[in-house]
Scaffold this motif. Structure first.
Motif, short mmCIF file in Angstrom:
data_model
loop_
_atom_site.label_atom_id
_atom_site.label_comp_id
_atom_site.label_asym_id
_atom_site.label_seq_id
_atom_site.Cartn_x
_atom_site.Cartn_y
_atom_site.Cartn_z
N MET A 43 10.63 37.56 60.09
CA MET A 43 10.96 38.64 59.17
C MET A 43 12.48 38.71 59.04
O MET A 43 13.20 38.65 60.04
CB MET A 43 10.40 39.95 59.71
N GLY A 44 12.94 38.78 57.82
CA GLY A 44 14.38 38.84 57.57
C GLY A 44 14.80 40.16 56.94
O GLY A 44 14.09 40.72 56.12
N VAL A 45 15.94 40.63 57.37
CA VAL A 45 16.54 41.83 56.77
C VAL A 45 17.81 41.39 56.06
O VAL A 45 18.63 40.66 56.63
CB VAL A 45 16.93 42.85 57.85
N VAL A 46 17.96 41.85 54.84
CA VAL A 46 19.20 41.53 54.13
C VAL A 46 20.30 42.40 54.68
O VAL A 46 20.17 43.62 54.77
CB VAL A 46 19.05 41.79 52.61
N VAL A 47 21.37 41.75 55.09
CA VAL A 47 22.53 42.50 55.57
C VAL A 47 23.76 42.03 54.82
O VAL A 47 23.82 40.91 54.35
CB VAL A 47 22.75 42.31 57.09
N ASP A 48 24.70 42.92 54.73
CA ASP A 48 25.94 42.61 54.07
C ASP A 48 26.92 42.10 55.10
O ASP A 48 27.26 42.81 56.04
CB ASP A 48 26.48 43.90 53.44
N PHE A 49 27.32 40.86 54.95
CA PHE A 49 28.22 40.29 55.94
C PHE A 49 29.49 39.82 55.23
O PHE A 49 29.48 38.84 54.51
CB PHE A 49 27.54 39.14 56.67
N ARG A 50 30.56 40.54 55.45
CA ARG A 50 31.85 40.20 54.84
C ARG A 50 31.73 39.90 53.35
O ARG A 50 32.17 38.87 52.86
CB ARG A 50 32.48 39.01 55.56
N GLY A 51 31.07 40.80 52.67
CA GLY A 51 31.05 40.69 51.22
C GLY A 51 29.89 39.93 50.63
O GLY A 51 29.65 40.02 49.44
N HIS A 52 29.16 39.18 51.46
CA HIS A 52 28.00 38.52 50.87
C HIS A 52 26.75 38.85 51.67
O HIS A 52 26.82 39.18 52.85
CB HIS A 52 28.20 37.02 50.72
N SER A 53 25.64 38.75 51.00
CA SER A 53 24.38 39.11 51.63
C SER A 53 23.82 37.93 52.40
O SER A 53 23.89 36.80 51.96
CB SER A 53 23.37 39.52 50.56
N THR A 54 23.29 38.24 53.52
CA THR A 54 22.65 37.20 54.33
C THR A 54 21.44 37.82 55.02
O THR A 54 21.27 39.03 55.00
CB THR A 54 23.65 36.61 55.34
N PHE A 55 20.63 36.99 55.58
CA PHE A 55 19.46 37.49 56.29
C PHE A 55 19.68 37.49 57.79
O PHE A 55 20.29 36.58 58.33
CB PHE A 55 18.24 36.62 56.01
N GLN A 56 19.19 38.52 58.41
CA GLN A 56 19.06 38.51 59.86
C GLN A 56 17.57 38.35 60.15
O GLN A 56 16.77 39.16 59.73
CB GLN A 56 19.55 39.82 60.46
#
Ligand code: ZN
Length: 147
Positions: A43-56
């Motif tokens: 399961m992935g959560v979209v997170v904002d990482f330094r300006g771009h979205s990524t999944f955790q």
């Protein structure tokens, strides 16, 4: 009344079978940091990482009831979960069940997320190891009556 979801992060969720084993589980300890193996449900959560979205990512089995609750708020209908429709019936059934029960099935929890073997040693003969070098009392321990 449109309320534009004040919080910026925590936008979306996705569920899928891991395509590679690059991602480390972001679930709770002791699993945190364990590589999610290819083909495992994650399961992935979209997170904002330094300006771009990524999944955790985390193992499906590492989705806690609290996280599951948030997912349900976002997607009351499990079919709306990103990636859900691409899964096999078996996986869909698992997720539907979790939606209903509010937690993932115990059998889906990976070994890496378990606390390890039961530590139920009761230290029965621990007193043999007490350091008695400095102060030895004269009185011997009472022995239990032997039959
Ligand atoms: Zn995990």
């Amino acid at each position: 009344m449109s309320d534009d979801e004040g919080k910026g992060s925590g936008g979306g969720y996705r569920i899928e079978l891991a395509k590679s084993k690059q991602a480390a589980c972001k679930g709770p300890k002791p699993c945190k940091g364990t590589k999610i193996q290819k083909g495992e449900l994650r399961m992935g959560v979209v997170v904002d990482f330094r300006g771009h979205s990524t999944f955790q990512w985390r193992h499906w089995g590492c989705v806690t009831p609290a996280v599951l609750s948030n997912m349900k708020k976002k997607h009351p209908e499990v079919e709306d979960l990103d990636g859900f429709e691409d899964l096999d019936d078996g996986f869909q059934a698992k997720i539907e069940t979790a939606w209903q029960e509010g937690h993932v099935a115990d059998e889906d929890i990976p070994d890496s997320a378990r606390k390890g073997p039961d530590d139920t040693n009761e230290d029965e003969d621990d007193d043999k190891k007490k350091k008695t070098a400095s102060k030895r009392k004269a009185a011997p321990r009472k022995k239990k009556a032997r039959a």
